[in-house]
Design a protein around this motif. Structure first.
Motif, PDB file in Angstrom:
ATOM      1  N   PRO A 132       0.792  -1.080   0.107  1.00  0.00           N
ATOM      2  CA  PRO A 132      -0.045  -0.047   0.061  1.00  0.00           C
ATOM      3  C   PRO A 132       0.809   1.394  -0.144  1.00  0.00           C
ATOM      4  O   PRO A 132       0.188   2.276  -0.529  1.00  0.00           O
ATOM      5  CB  PRO A 132      -0.915  -0.157   1.310  1.00  0.00           C
ATOM      6  N   GLU A 133       1.978   1.194   0.707  1.00  0.00           N
ATOM      7  CA  GLU A 133       2.793   2.605   0.581  1.00  0.00           C
ATOM      8  C   GLU A 133       3.529   2.843  -0.680  1.00  0.00           C
ATOM      9  O   GLU A 133       4.001   2.132  -1.412  1.00  0.00           O
ATOM     10  CB  GLU A 133       3.941   2.348   1.707  1.00  0.00           C
ATOM     11  N   HIS A 134       3.203   4.306  -0.972  1.00  0.00           N
ATOM     12  CA  HIS A 134       3.836   4.906  -2.170  1.00  0.00           C
ATOM     13  C   HIS A 134       5.326   4.539  -2.178  1.00  0.00           C
ATOM     14  O   HIS A 134       5.980   4.408  -3.406  1.00  0.00           O
ATOM     15  CB  HIS A 134       3.325   6.376  -2.498  1.00  0.00           C
ATOM     16  N   ASP A 135       5.835   4.880  -1.136  1.00  0.00           N
ATOM     17  CA  ASP A 135       7.421   5.109  -1.202  1.00  0.00           C
ATOM     18  C   ASP A 135       7.980   3.537  -1.337  1.00  0.00           C
ATOM     19  O   ASP A 135       8.928   3.411  -2.155  1.00  0.00           O
ATOM     20  CB  ASP A 135       7.982   5.238   0.294  1.00  0.00           C
ATOM     21  N   SER A 136       7.323   2.543  -0.548  1.00  0.00           N
ATOM     22  CA  SER A 136       7.618   1.242  -1.220  1.00  0.00           C
ATOM     23  C   SER A 136       7.276   0.682  -2.696  1.00  0.00           C
ATOM     24  O   SER A 136       8.218   0.242  -3.252  1.00  0.00           O
ATOM     25  CB  SER A 136       6.735   0.210  -0.092  1.00  0.00           C
ATOM     26  N   ARG A 137       6.086   1.176  -3.189  1.00  0.00           N
ATOM     27  CA  ARG A 137       5.995   1.043  -4.479  1.00  0.00           C
ATOM     28  C   ARG A 137       6.939   1.486  -5.281  1.00  0.00           C
ATOM     29  O   ARG A 137       7.430   0.955  -6.494  1.00  0.00           O
ATOM     30  CB  ARG A 137       4.629   1.535  -4.920  1.00  0.00           C
ATOM     31  N   GLU A 138       7.425   2.924  -5.031  1.00  0.00           N
ATOM     32  CA  GLU A 138       8.295   3.491  -5.828  1.00  0.00           C
ATOM     33  C   GLU A 138       9.686   2.696  -6.059  1.00  0.00           C
ATOM     34  O   GLU A 138      10.239   2.415  -7.082  1.00  0.00           O
ATOM     35  CB  GLU A 138       8.629   4.826  -5.229  1.00  0.00           C
ATOM     36  N   LYS A 139      10.067   2.219  -4.939  1.00  0.00           N
ATOM     37  CA  LYS A 139      11.394   1.537  -4.807  1.00  0.00           C
ATOM     38  C   LYS A 139      11.066   0.083  -5.744  1.00  0.00           C
ATOM     39  O   LYS A 139      12.144  -0.285  -6.417  1.00  0.00           O
ATOM     40  CB  LYS A 139      11.815   0.846  -3.566  1.00  0.00           C
ATOM     41  N   VAL A 140       9.993  -0.408  -5.508  1.00  0.00           N
ATOM     42  CA  VAL A 140       9.784  -1.766  -6.302  1.00  0.00           C
ATOM     43  C   VAL A 140       9.806  -1.557  -7.982  1.00  0.00           C
ATOM     44  O   VAL A 140      10.220  -2.226  -8.573  1.00  0.00           O
ATOM     45  CB  VAL A 140       8.334  -2.456  -5.877  1.00  0.00           C
ATOM     46  N   LEU A 141       8.985  -0.478  -8.212  1.00  0.00           N
ATOM     47  CA  LEU A 141       8.638   0.085  -9.662  1.00  0.00           C
ATOM     48  C   LEU A 141      10.359   0.134 -10.359  1.00  0.00           C
ATOM     49  O   LEU A 141      10.490  -0.254 -11.236  1.00  0.00           O
ATOM     50  CB  LEU A 141       8.147   1.374  -9.678  1.00  0.00           C
ATOM     51  N   LYS A 142      11.078   0.762  -9.548  1.00  0.00           N
ATOM     52  CA  LYS A 142      12.525   0.974 -10.134  1.00  0.00           C
ATOM     53  C   LYS A 142      13.315  -0.458 -10.219  1.00  0.00           C
ATOM     54  O   LYS A 142      13.936  -0.554 -11.411  1.00  0.00           O
ATOM     55  CB  LYS A 142      13.424   1.808  -8.908  1.00  0.00           C
ATOM     56  N   MET A 143      12.953  -1.583  -9.363  1.00  0.00           N
ATOM     57  CA  MET A 143      13.603  -2.618  -9.447  1.00  0.00           C
ATOM     58  C   MET A 143      13.019  -3.332 -10.685  1.00  0.00           C
ATOM     59  O   MET A 143      13.544  -4.108 -11.514  1.00  0.00           O
ATOM     60  CB  MET A 143      13.436  -3.385  -8.224  1.00  0.00           C
ATOM     61  N   VAL A 144      11.668  -3.363 -10.719  1.00  0.00           N
ATOM     62  CA  VAL A 144      10.786  -3.720 -11.868  1.00  0.00           C
ATOM     63  C   VAL A 144      11.515  -3.467 -13.157  1.00  0.00           C
ATOM     64  O   VAL A 144      11.551  -4.026 -14.296  1.00  0.00           O
ATOM     65  CB  VAL A 144       9.358  -3.864 -11.735  1.00  0.00           C
ATOM     66  N   GLY A 145      11.623  -2.026 -13.463  1.00  0.00           N
ATOM     67  CA  GLY A 145      12.091  -1.353 -14.464  1.00  0.00           C
ATOM     68  C   GLY A 145      13.706  -2.030 -15.051  1.00  0.00           C
ATOM     69  O   GLY A 145      13.809  -2.088 -16.037  1.00  0.00           O
ATOM     70  N   VAL A 146      14.295  -2.068 -13.779  1.00  0.00           N
ATOM     71  CA  VAL A 146      15.774  -2.733 -14.288  1.00  0.00           C
ATOM     72  C   VAL A 146      15.724  -4.330 -14.569  1.00  0.00           C
ATOM     73  O   VAL A 146      16.311  -4.540 -15.577  1.00  0.00           O
ATOM     74  CB  VAL A 146      16.600  -2.677 -12.863  1.00  0.00           C
ATOM     75  N   LYS A 190       3.155  12.138 -10.385  1.00  0.00           N
ATOM     76  CA  LYS A 190       3.465  12.138 -11.891  1.00  0.00           C
ATOM     77  C   LYS A 190       4.548  11.213 -12.170  1.00  0.00           C
ATOM     78  O   LYS A 190       4.611  10.574 -13.263  1.00  0.00           O
ATOM     79  CB  LYS A 190       3.586  13.571 -12.425  1.00  0.00           C
ATOM     80  N   GLU A 191       5.615  11.345 -11.429  1.00  0.00           N
ATOM     81  CA  GLU A 191       7.045  10.398 -11.642  1.00  0.00           C
ATOM     82  C   GLU A 191       6.414   8.920 -11.391  1.00  0.00           C
ATOM     83  O   GLU A 191       6.919   8.379 -12.508  1.00  0.00           O
ATOM     84  CB  GLU A 191       7.793  10.940 -10.758  1.00  0.00           C
ATOM     85  N   LEU A 192       5.624   8.751 -10.651  1.00  0.00           N
ATOM     86  CA  LEU A 192       5.321   7.262 -10.324  1.00  0.00           C
ATOM     87  C   LEU A 192       4.461   6.679 -11.531  1.00  0.00           C
ATOM     88  O   LEU A 192       4.507   5.678 -11.896  1.00  0.00           O
ATOM     89  CB  LEU A 192       4.598   7.025  -8.897  1.00  0.00           C
ATOM     90  N   LEU A 193       3.485   7.706 -11.853  1.00  0.00           N
ATOM     91  CA  LEU A 193       2.674   7.366 -13.025  1.00  0.00           C
ATOM     92  C   LEU A 193       3.554   7.007 -14.158  1.00  0.00           C
ATOM     93  O   LEU A 193       3.250   6.196 -15.020  1.00  0.00           O
ATOM     94  CB  LEU A 193       1.573   8.461 -13.561  1.00  0.00           C
ATOM     95  N   SER A 194       4.550   8.069 -14.314  1.00  0.00           N
ATOM     96  CA  SER A 194       5.367   7.595 -15.481  1.00  0.00           C
ATOM     97  C   SER A 194       6.294   6.348 -15.536  1.00  0.00           C
ATOM     98  O   SER A 194       6.550   5.695 -16.462  1.00  0.00           O
ATOM     99  CB  SER A 194       6.586   8.866 -15.477  1.00  0.00           C
ATOM    100  N   SER A 195       6.602   5.977 -14.175  1.00  0.00           N
ATOM    101  CA  SER A 195       7.313   4.730 -14.117  1.00  0.00           C
ATOM    102  C   SER A 195       6.316   3.640 -14.338  1.00  0.00           C
ATOM    103  O   SER A 195       6.655   2.469 -15.127  1.00  0.00           O
ATOM    104  CB  SER A 195       7.571   4.368 -12.615  1.00  0.00           C
ATOM    105  N   VAL A 196       5.101   3.634 -13.977  1.00  0.00           N
ATOM    106  CA  VAL A 196       4.060   2.455 -14.213  1.00  0.00           C
ATOM    107  C   VAL A 196       4.198   2.562 -15.627  1.00  0.00           C
ATOM    108  O   VAL A 196       3.919   1.348 -16.444  1.00  0.00           O
ATOM    109  CB  VAL A 196       2.760   2.859 -13.347  1.00  0.00           C
TER     110      VAL A 196
END
Length: 203
Positions: A132-146, A190-196
């Motif tokens: 649920p936490e945005h901060d956690s998702r942000e880190k996970v999105l980065k890793m999924v991206g890599v 907006k940044e998180l949306l862009s990552s998604v």
């Protein structure tokens, strides 16, 4: 960091001790400290990373995802792996002189990404997007991206992931729109949306 001290610590068995703490039943606070110490030992130190892989360190970290009550460690583990993968990539991409050549050779012996893919971290990581936490998702999105370059096939067949990404996209579209209404043009959401969106496009 002092390489001589680091090497002595590893040869003195410090790495094994930390992995044993993480692999066995210990209170969360103890594991948190062990993970922090492990992270400090591994960062920017390819020799330690190699030993870590040899000692089955990745399997130990993966076991934390099967232990109850260890959820707070999950994102820390993902962040550590992301940092290790990125530091190798950035070094390989950099304009390097002779002094870095030796370090690059050392990093080439660290086969972290193949081990990550082989042990099916692709899904372990992407499942964390449901947090649920945005901060956690942000880190996970980065890793999924890599990981995308290595896990694309796995991700393409993952129905749960595509559902999660759609939900995240809707949620962040709303939050980003709200941000914009409040006058924040380059906002966090907006940044998180862009990552998604980037991940969805790459699938």
């Amino acid at each position: 960091s002092n390489p001589k001290v680091q090497i002595e610590a590893i040869e003195g068995g410090a790495l094994q001790k930390l992995l044993v703490i993480l692999a066995t039943e210990q209170p969360l606070a103890v594991k948190k400290k062990a993970l922090f110490a492990l992270s400090s030992m591994l960062r920017h130190f390819p020799y330690a990373q190699q030993q870590f892989l040899k000692l089955g360190g990745l399997q130990v970290l993966r076991s934390l995802f099967r232990q109850k009550g260890m959820e707070t460690l999950h994102v820390r583990v993902v962040t550590l792996l992301y940092d290790l993968i990125m530091e190798k990539m950035l070094l390989e991409d950099s304009q390097h002189g002779d002094h870095l050549e030796e370090k690059i050779q050392q990093y080439r012996q660290v086969k972290l990404v193949p081990a990550v893919v082989e042990q099916d971290w692709c899904v372990v990581v992407s499942n964390l997007l449901a947090m649920p936490e945005h901060d956690s998702r942000e880190k996970v999105l980065k890793m999924v991206g890599v990981l995308m370059a290595f896990c694309r096939e796995r991700y393409r067949g993952d129905q749960a992931l595509s559902t999660t990404l759609s939900l995240l996209r809707s949620e962040y579209e709303e939050l980003a729109a709200e941000e914009q209404r409040e006058g924040d043009r380059d906002g966090y959401f907006k940044e998180l949306l862009s990552s998604v969106n980037t991940i969805i496009q790459e699938l």
